[in-house]
Design a protein around this motif. Sequence first.
Motif, PDB file in Angstrom:
ATOM      1  N   ALA A   1      88.874 -92.373 -44.284  1.00 52.15           N
ATOM      2  CA  ALA A   1      89.065 -90.964 -44.656  1.00 52.15           C
ATOM      3  C   ALA A   1      89.509 -90.135 -43.450  1.00 52.15           C
ATOM      4  O   ALA A   1      90.363 -89.270 -43.551  1.00 52.15           O
ATOM      5  CB  ALA A   1      87.779 -90.395 -45.225  1.00 52.15           C
ATOM      6  N   ASP A   2      88.940 -90.459 -42.260  1.00 48.70           N
ATOM      7  CA  ASP A   2      89.270 -89.686 -41.060  1.00 48.70           C
ATOM      8  C   ASP A   2      90.740 -89.810 -40.683  1.00 48.70           C
ATOM      9  O   ASP A   2      91.322 -88.893 -40.125  1.00 48.70           O
ATOM     10  CB  ASP A   2      88.439 -90.168 -39.858  1.00 48.70           C
ATOM     11  CG  ASP A   2      86.966 -89.841 -40.042  1.00 48.70           C
ATOM     12  OD1 ASP A   2      86.669 -88.854 -40.719  1.00 48.70           O
ATOM     13  OD2 ASP A   2      86.139 -90.594 -39.515  1.00 48.70           O
TER      14      ASP A   2
ATOM     15  N   GLN B   1      93.310 -90.622 -42.685  1.00 45.00           N
ATOM     16  CA  GLN B   1      94.298 -90.312 -43.723  1.00 45.00           C
ATOM     17  C   GLN B   1      95.120 -89.112 -43.277  1.00 45.00           C
ATOM     18  O   GLN B   1      94.574 -88.174 -42.709  1.00 45.00           O
ATOM     19  CB  GLN B   1      93.593 -89.941 -45.024  1.00 45.00           C
ATOM     20  CG  GLN B   1      93.429 -91.116 -45.948  1.00 45.00           C
ATOM     21  CD  GLN B   1      92.501 -90.793 -47.090  1.00 45.00           C
ATOM     22  OE1 GLN B   1      92.254 -89.635 -47.373  1.00 45.00           O
ATOM     23  NE2 GLN B   1      92.007 -91.821 -47.721  1.00 45.00           N
TER      24      GLN B   1
ATOM     25  N   LYS C   1      85.633 -83.017 -56.648  1.00 52.06           N
ATOM     26  CA  LYS C   1      84.905 -82.398 -55.519  1.00 52.06           C
ATOM     27  C   LYS C   1      84.127 -81.166 -56.013  1.00 52.06           C
ATOM     28  O   LYS C   1      82.963 -80.974 -55.678  1.00 52.06           O
ATOM     29  CB  LYS C   1      85.924 -82.004 -54.439  1.00 52.06           C
ATOM     30  CG  LYS C   1      85.329 -81.378 -53.195  1.00 52.06           C
ATOM     31  CD  LYS C   1      86.427 -81.147 -52.149  1.00 52.06           C
ATOM     32  CE  LYS C   1      85.894 -80.433 -50.922  1.00 52.06           C
ATOM     33  NZ  LYS C   1      84.969 -81.251 -50.140  1.00 52.06           N
TER      34      LYS C   1
ATOM     35  N   PHE D   1      90.228 -80.506 -48.090  1.00 47.61           N
ATOM     36  CA  PHE D   1      89.727 -81.678 -48.817  1.00 47.61           C
ATOM     37  C   PHE D   1      88.463 -82.247 -48.158  1.00 47.61           C
ATOM     38  O   PHE D   1      87.714 -82.971 -48.780  1.00 47.61           O
ATOM     39  CB  PHE D   1      90.798 -82.782 -48.874  1.00 47.61           C
ATOM     40  CG  PHE D   1      91.965 -82.405 -49.737  1.00 47.61           C
ATOM     41  CD1 PHE D   1      91.912 -82.538 -51.116  1.00 47.61           C
ATOM     42  CD2 PHE D   1      93.124 -81.888 -49.170  1.00 47.61           C
ATOM     43  CE1 PHE D   1      92.981 -82.175 -51.916  1.00 47.61           C
ATOM     44  CE2 PHE D   1      94.208 -81.526 -49.958  1.00 47.61           C
ATOM     45  CZ  PHE D   1      94.133 -81.664 -51.333  1.00 47.61           C
ATOM     46  N   LYS D   2      88.284 -81.917 -46.867  1.00 47.19           N
ATOM     47  CA  LYS D   2      87.128 -82.477 -46.146  1.00 47.19           C
ATOM     48  C   LYS D   2      86.066 -81.417 -45.883  1.00 47.19           C
ATOM     49  O   LYS D   2      85.142 -81.636 -45.103  1.00 47.19           O
ATOM     50  CB  LYS D   2      87.603 -83.075 -44.821  1.00 47.19           C
ATOM     51  CG  LYS D   2      88.510 -84.270 -45.019  1.00 47.19           C
ATOM     52  CD  LYS D   2      88.937 -84.850 -43.705  1.00 47.19           C
ATOM     53  CE  LYS D   2      89.906 -85.996 -43.938  1.00 47.19           C
ATOM     54  NZ  LYS D   2      90.656 -86.318 -42.718  1.00 47.19           N
ATOM     55  N   THR D   3      86.221 -80.258 -46.495  1.00 50.59           N
ATOM     56  CA  THR D   3      85.286 -79.159 -46.255  1.00 50.59           C
ATOM     57  C   THR D   3      84.075 -79.262 -47.179  1.00 50.59           C
ATOM     58  O   THR D   3      84.234 -79.495 -48.383  1.00 50.59           O
ATOM     59  CB  THR D   3      86.014 -77.812 -46.483  1.00 50.59           C
ATOM     60  OG1 THR D   3      87.083 -77.730 -45.545  1.00 50.59           O
ATOM     61  CG2 THR D   3      85.088 -76.629 -46.308  1.00 50.59           C
ATOM     62  N   ASP D   4      82.894 -79.102 -46.608  1.00 52.35           N
ATOM     63  CA  ASP D   4      81.668 -79.066 -47.410  1.00 52.35           C
ATOM     64  C   ASP D   4      81.608 -77.701 -48.114  1.00 52.35           C
ATOM     65  O   ASP D   4      81.510 -76.671 -47.449  1.00 52.35           O
ATOM     66  CB  ASP D   4      80.465 -79.254 -46.480  1.00 52.35           C
ATOM     67  CG  ASP D   4      79.129 -79.177 -47.221  1.00 52.35           C
ATOM     68  OD1 ASP D   4      79.121 -78.812 -48.425  1.00 52.35           O
ATOM     69  OD2 ASP D   4      78.091 -79.455 -46.596  1.00 52.35           O
TER      70      ASP D   4
ATOM     71  N   GLN E   1      90.574 -76.168 -40.647  1.00 50.24           N
ATOM     72  CA  GLN E   1      89.909 -77.315 -41.270  1.00 50.24           C
ATOM     73  C   GLN E   1      90.656 -77.736 -42.534  1.00 50.24           C
ATOM     74  O   GLN E   1      91.201 -76.894 -43.249  1.00 50.24           O
ATOM     75  CB  GLN E   1      88.497 -76.876 -41.649  1.00 50.24           C
ATOM     76  CG  GLN E   1      87.525 -77.983 -41.880  1.00 50.24           C
ATOM     77  CD  GLN E   1      86.108 -77.423 -41.916  1.00 50.24           C
ATOM     78  OE1 GLN E   1      85.620 -76.889 -40.915  1.00 50.24           O
ATOM     79  NE2 GLN E   1      85.465 -77.513 -43.059  1.00 50.24           N
ATOM     80  N   ASP E   2      90.640 -79.039 -42.807  1.00 46.53           N
ATOM     81  CA  ASP E   2      91.265 -79.566 -44.020  1.00 46.53           C
ATOM     82  C   ASP E   2      90.369 -79.253 -45.224  1.00 46.53           C
ATOM     83  O   ASP E   2      89.193 -79.625 -45.246  1.00 46.53           O
ATOM     84  CB  ASP E   2      91.429 -81.088 -43.858  1.00 46.53           C
ATOM     85  CG  ASP E   2      92.120 -81.725 -45.043  1.00 46.53           C
ATOM     86  OD1 ASP E   2      92.451 -81.024 -46.014  1.00 46.53           O
ATOM     87  OD2 ASP E   2      92.321 -82.958 -44.994  1.00 46.53           O
TER      88      ASP E   2
END
Length: 275
Positions: A19-20, A22, A134, A109-112, A106-107
């Motif tokens: 994932a990192d 991609q 998500k 798709f990877k944000t909490d 920040q991306d």
Amino acid sequence: MNRLLGGFLLSFALGATAADVQPLKNAGPYVPSPDSVVSSMLKEAEVGPNDFVIDLGSGDGRIVLTAAKVFGAQGFGVEIKDELVRKANEDAQAQGIADRVKFYKQDLFKTDISKATVVTMYLLPDTVNLLKDKLLTELRPGTRVVSHDYPLIGWKESKYLHFDLEDKVHISGVTTTLIYVYRVPAKVAGAWKINLPPQVSKTPGLLNLNQHANRVNGNARVDGKDVPLEYVEIIGDKIRFKLLGRKGEFSGQVKGRSIEGLLDGKTPWSATLGG
Ligand SMILES: C[S@@+](CC[C@H](N)C(=O)[O-])C[C@H]1O[C@@H](n2cnc3c(N)ncnc32)[C@H](O)[C@@H]1O
């Protein structure tokens, strides 16, 4: 070995996950929502001082800035373009609201996003739909999701606004402006053991629910007979349904693996997932 593949393998050797490494997915070009659309999105989502608003792909920050300045909310935006992140944080400082809003490079798709009570998006149609899992997984039931122009296909909206705006012509070539508001549903799929009100049955029954996002259907087993559900409505953690051909409407609140409610607002019933 070509250099690209070499770099890829090296990052794995250094402990990165798939994932990192991609490539970052561009979720849409920078096109700001007109101010009047920003106001409508926040108004339709009923944003207020108790809300935490997250804008995915926040551009110059206008949605989160307005949510804080006009509606009293807190929140953050995530954006991949440095200069936009910088401008948004500078505007927050200048407007005296930097203690309540932040912008991060920040991306999305990877944000909490689990802290949000409201999520806003103005992204490409395929991106909005890539985010559905998500949204369902990370957000609490009842969280509002607001999308400018593009629907979450298969989700039932709780509000839908359609109006014409001259400001949109230079963005999309047409005046059409759409705003969709959704409420994240509680997860109710499965077989529930249901304690029915005595006037319906004196023995526990079964409630089988199928769920696709906020569309739910199913049937009940009452006194050994299968009874289809006439309708099931789920809004956030609130559920309502009716047994086909029987009197009365069941309403209730989903709390994880249990539901507690009333028939016709009077007689208690309850259910437990898995019995
Ligand atoms: C259409 S603009 C919307 C800006 C703002 N939300 C508004 O409505 O005014 C979409 C923004 O998403 C940003 N973006 C695209 N891909 C992204 C990604 N993977 N992570 C974070 N931001 C992204 C773009 O740079 C752009 O600023």
